[in-house]
Motif scaffolding. Sequence first.
Motif, mmCIF file in Angstrom:
data_model
loop_
_atom_site.group_PDB
_atom_site.id
_atom_site.type_symbol
_atom_site.label_atom_id
_atom_site.label_comp_id
_atom_site.label_asym_id
_atom_site.label_seq_id
_atom_site.Cartn_x
_atom_site.Cartn_y
_atom_site.Cartn_z
ATOM 1 N N LYS A 29 1.025 -1.197 0.042
ATOM 2 C CA LYS A 29 0.036 0.008 0.084
ATOM 3 C C LYS A 29 0.930 1.076 0.047
ATOM 4 O O LYS A 29 2.131 1.303 0.469
ATOM 5 N N SER A 30 0.243 2.394 -0.483
ATOM 6 C CA SER A 30 1.448 3.504 -0.564
ATOM 7 C C SER A 30 1.549 4.211 0.680
ATOM 8 O O SER A 30 2.196 4.906 1.054
ATOM 9 N N THR A 31 0.686 3.668 1.730
ATOM 10 C CA THR A 31 0.783 3.953 3.271
ATOM 11 C C THR A 31 1.807 3.497 3.879
ATOM 12 O O THR A 31 2.252 3.642 5.017
ATOM 13 N N ALA A 32 2.405 2.183 3.219
ATOM 14 C CA ALA A 32 3.387 1.366 3.928
ATOM 15 C C ALA A 32 4.677 2.325 3.721
ATOM 16 O O ALA A 32 5.117 2.726 2.897
ATOM 17 N N THR A 33 5.062 2.342 5.140
ATOM 18 C CA THR A 33 6.597 2.919 5.218
ATOM 19 C C THR A 33 7.692 2.071 4.676
ATOM 20 O O THR A 33 7.666 0.971 4.825
ATOM 21 N N ASN A 70 4.690 -5.090 -14.730
ATOM 22 C CA ASN A 70 4.687 -5.626 -13.308
ATOM 23 C C ASN A 70 3.354 -5.323 -12.823
ATOM 24 O O ASN A 70 3.203 -6.004 -11.631
ATOM 25 N N ASN A 71 2.423 -4.816 -13.201
ATOM 26 C CA ASN A 71 0.975 -4.361 -12.654
ATOM 27 C C ASN A 71 1.213 -3.992 -11.223
ATOM 28 O O ASN A 71 0.276 -4.268 -10.284
ATOM 29 N N GLY A 72 2.165 -3.153 -10.840
ATOM 30 C CA GLY A 72 2.312 -2.659 -9.830
ATOM 31 C C GLY A 72 2.924 -3.516 -8.729
ATOM 32 O O GLY A 72 3.392 -3.003 -7.416
ATOM 33 N N LEU A 73 3.347 -4.717 -9.064
ATOM 34 C CA LEU A 73 3.825 -5.483 -8.057
ATOM 35 C C LEU A 73 5.390 -5.288 -7.969
ATOM 36 O O LEU A 73 6.068 -4.985 -8.931
ATOM 37 N N THR A 74 5.956 -5.015 -6.872
ATOM 38 C CA THR A 74 7.304 -4.647 -6.449
ATOM 39 C C THR A 74 8.327 -5.775 -5.845
ATOM 40 O O THR A 74 9.450 -5.491 -6.054
ATOM 41 N N ALA A 101 -0.150 -12.882 8.863
ATOM 42 C CA ALA A 101 -0.769 -11.889 9.611
ATOM 43 C C ALA A 101 -0.035 -10.558 9.801
ATOM 44 O O ALA A 101 -0.671 -9.292 9.800
ATOM 45 N N LYS A 102 1.012 -10.601 9.541
ATOM 46 C CA LYS A 102 1.943 -9.357 9.768
ATOM 47 C C LYS A 102 2.043 -8.384 8.276
ATOM 48 O O LYS A 102 1.764 -7.358 8.186
ATOM 49 N N VAL A 103 2.048 -9.182 7.290
ATOM 50 C CA VAL A 103 2.141 -8.732 5.758
ATOM 51 C C VAL A 103 0.925 -8.334 5.430
ATOM 52 O O VAL A 103 0.783 -7.000 4.678
ATOM 53 N N LYS A 104 -0.258 -8.849 5.647
ATOM 54 C CA LYS A 104 -1.648 -8.521 4.879
ATOM 55 C C LYS A 104 -2.180 -7.113 5.013
ATOM 56 O O LYS A 104 -2.437 -6.613 4.115
ATOM 57 N N PRO A 105 -2.088 -6.413 6.218
ATOM 58 C CA PRO A 105 -2.544 -5.213 6.459
ATOM 59 C C PRO A 105 -1.577 -4.059 5.686
ATOM 60 O O PRO A 105 -2.239 -2.973 5.345
ATOM 61 N N LEU A 106 -0.399 -4.590 5.157
ATOM 62 C CA LEU A 106 0.471 -3.409 4.356
ATOM 63 C C LEU A 106 0.112 -3.772 2.760
ATOM 64 O O LEU A 106 0.794 -3.084 2.035
ATOM 65 N N LEU A 107 -0.416 -4.864 2.520
ATOM 66 C CA LEU A 107 -0.440 -5.059 1.063
ATOM 67 C C LEU A 107 -1.533 -4.626 0.119
ATOM 68 O O LEU A 107 -2.977 -4.567 0.370
#
Length: 122
Positions: A29-33, A70-74, A101-107
């Motif tokens: 997500k763009s909000t992920a630091t 890459n359709n946004g995949l980084t 569980a740790k990664v899901k909220p950031l994707l």
Amino acid sequence: MKKLLLALLLMTSASFAGDFRHIVLFQFKSTATPEQVKEIETAFAKLPSEIDVIKDFECGKMDNAEVGMNNGLTHAFLVTFKNKADLEKYLPHPAHEAFVAKVKPLLEKALVFDYEANEKIK
């Protein structure tokens, strides 16, 4: 997307024929630091030391001359197992579930592609 997956399949399939591959691609997500992204990279790379059925692991960031393909995949992660049964042990493993569980909220999005490595498609 099709070219990206085909390239990944071609790069990996010949050297470990018979192994089982688990390709994971992320767009954060763009909000992920940057610190959060680095934490995820480190946590994923730590899984082979926590889950003994992982045969091999590699990862990398998007670096492609075909901009936009890459359709946004980084971020790409390639986890290799001896066989599909080992992947099936990995998925419910507590260390893997904690990572998910740790990664899901950031994707923003993720793509997972599993296959048996062969020199030729059967």
